[in-house]
Design a protein around this motif. Sequence first.
Motif, short mmCIF file in Angstrom:
data_model
loop_
_atom_site.label_atom_id
_atom_site.label_comp_id
_atom_site.label_asym_id
_atom_site.label_seq_id
_atom_site.Cartn_x
_atom_site.Cartn_y
_atom_site.Cartn_z
N ASN A 159 0.79 -1.23 -0.12
CA ASN A 159 -0.08 0.07 0.15
C ASN A 159 0.65 1.12 0.17
O ASN A 159 1.57 1.59 1.03
CB ASN A 159 -0.90 0.13 1.39
CG ASN A 159 -2.08 0.88 1.10
OD1 ASN A 159 -1.57 2.25 0.58
ND2 ASN A 159 -3.37 0.51 1.50
N ASN A 206 1.03 -1.97 -6.63
CA ASN A 206 0.90 -1.04 -5.31
C ASN A 206 -0.55 -0.58 -5.59
O ASN A 206 -1.12 -0.21 -6.35
CB ASN A 206 1.87 0.29 -5.36
CG ASN A 206 3.20 -0.18 -4.98
OD1 ASN A 206 3.53 -1.27 -4.62
ND2 ASN A 206 4.10 0.20 -5.53
N ALA A 207 -0.85 -0.27 -4.00
CA ALA A 207 -2.32 0.38 -3.87
C ALA A 207 -1.80 1.94 -3.78
O ALA A 207 -1.02 2.27 -3.01
CB ALA A 207 -2.93 -0.19 -2.40
N GLU A 208 -2.38 2.66 -4.54
CA GLU A 208 -2.33 3.96 -5.11
C GLU A 208 -3.47 4.81 -4.81
O GLU A 208 -4.41 4.35 -4.74
CB GLU A 208 -1.40 4.23 -6.39
CG GLU A 208 -0.31 3.14 -6.82
CD GLU A 208 0.98 3.76 -6.07
OE1 GLU A 208 0.97 4.63 -5.19
OE2 GLU A 208 2.07 3.04 -6.40
N GLY A 250 -5.19 -0.29 -7.33
CA GLY A 250 -4.08 -1.32 -6.66
C GLY A 250 -4.77 -2.79 -6.89
O GLY A 250 -5.74 -2.93 -7.49
N SER A 264 1.10 7.86 -7.31
CA SER A 264 1.63 6.68 -8.53
C SER A 264 2.48 6.99 -9.27
O SER A 264 2.63 8.25 -9.70
CB SER A 264 0.37 6.54 -9.28
OG SER A 264 0.60 5.53 -10.12
#
Length: 484
Positions: free
Chosen positions: A223, A428-430, A311, A418
């Motif tokens: 994250n 990735n969680a963006e 994400g 991001s």
Amino acid sequence: MTGLETSQTVSLVLIAAHVVLGFIATVLVSANRRPSAAIAWVLTIVFIPFVGAIAFFLVGRGRLPTRRREQQRAMNAHFLAHAAPSALPPDATEDPTWLASVVRMNTDLGALPMVGGNAVDIIEGYTDSFDAMIAAIDAARVRVHVEFYIAVRDDSTGPFYDALARARRRGVAVRMLFDHLASFMYPHRTQTQEFLREAGVESFAMLPLRPFRGQWQRPDLRNHRKLVVVDGVVAFTGSQNLIDETYLKSSNLARGLHWVELMIRIEGPAARELDAVFLTDWAAESGEMLPFLEAVAPRDGAVALQTVPSGPSFDNDNNLKLFAALIHKAERRISITSPYFVPDESIQLALLTAAARGLQIELFVSEIGDQKLVYHAQRSYYEALLRAGIAIHLYKAPAVLHSKHFTVDDDIAIIGSSNMDIRSFSLNAEVSVLAHSREFVDRMRAVEDRYRARSTPLHLEDWLRRPVGEKTWDNLARLTSSLQ
């Protein structure tokens, strides 16, 4: 059976197992995966059979477990059902004419609408952003939500943590999220968590890797979001982590490196939409569904904003689709700032196509890199961009340009966490914010002007003359970018 026959039998069994493994890998790996990534994984498994298979088992799955993805869908439905009433000015999605379709795509993907009536400040100074967040926290009345990929209490961030403690003493609910793996990579982890406990701040690690508690997913699904929301009215987001500008690494100190960031302060309805991103992550890690605050009245600001989370909990690469759409829709100019520029095929093709259409395109990246593999991988894309007429500006060392934003034409901008790389697109969680405002983009252009003044232009003839050893490293590093 003789020793020779035994050896031949074992060899045949191993060869057969290798063939079967290669066939199974081809079928399993290629399912719902980009061809380039599938080919890279298959070759890895074929040429490094057992090590490659183990690597794929550990980091080959590009989505979070089913439970997390189902939870994301449920939260999306909840947010759509409680969406803020439209606060958009009449022309918000009419000029440019293509913006309405992009906004609709974002709403379908991320469940958050575009809302107008926002006042937005751009914050370039590293400690200035901390000061602005502290001022907002000190004015909090109900709740403070904090979410950072890296969150460390050090000499630079100490005043921020002290503000959280003051808020708790006033009776304000303070909640904090930080990435589990990133917290192990930087000093002061224990002291930071002890401070939060003593201050009464509720905190959870995001995407924890605790296999014995049933908490496990691909280790490099992280994250990467950065945001602070105060009372659902004021919010901050952008590229900056909650850590000193040197990132506290001895190697950075030895090289004199310091990070250059960009954050925005939002006051207005869009703060509530950023809070929705926090609420989703909080529910995922704590199991607690916090209330979605009532809609915020529009402020005097004229900036229309749309929050776009992305994400591995989503079924689509939300930010990749947004970035590609904007590049294709652009009519005159594109300026991109990304510390880690390792585009997938669709972004690279979109940029080359835009250049062929006659657009003015520029890319701001750092002259030096803090991550060797990514640094060399991104350099492998420069030649094609330069040949297409895209300008590349190298931000001078020892600064590391870590800002993440880009502007399109005269009135569209993206600011967020991001990068323009495959990791941010898929792993990735963006969180990104789409801004529509001529005045705001003018201010972002001024930021880009300052970057340009502090950068060295990269010329194709000079780039082609770089040493053979550097070219080799660049090309080898590029191959690893497809292992996703």
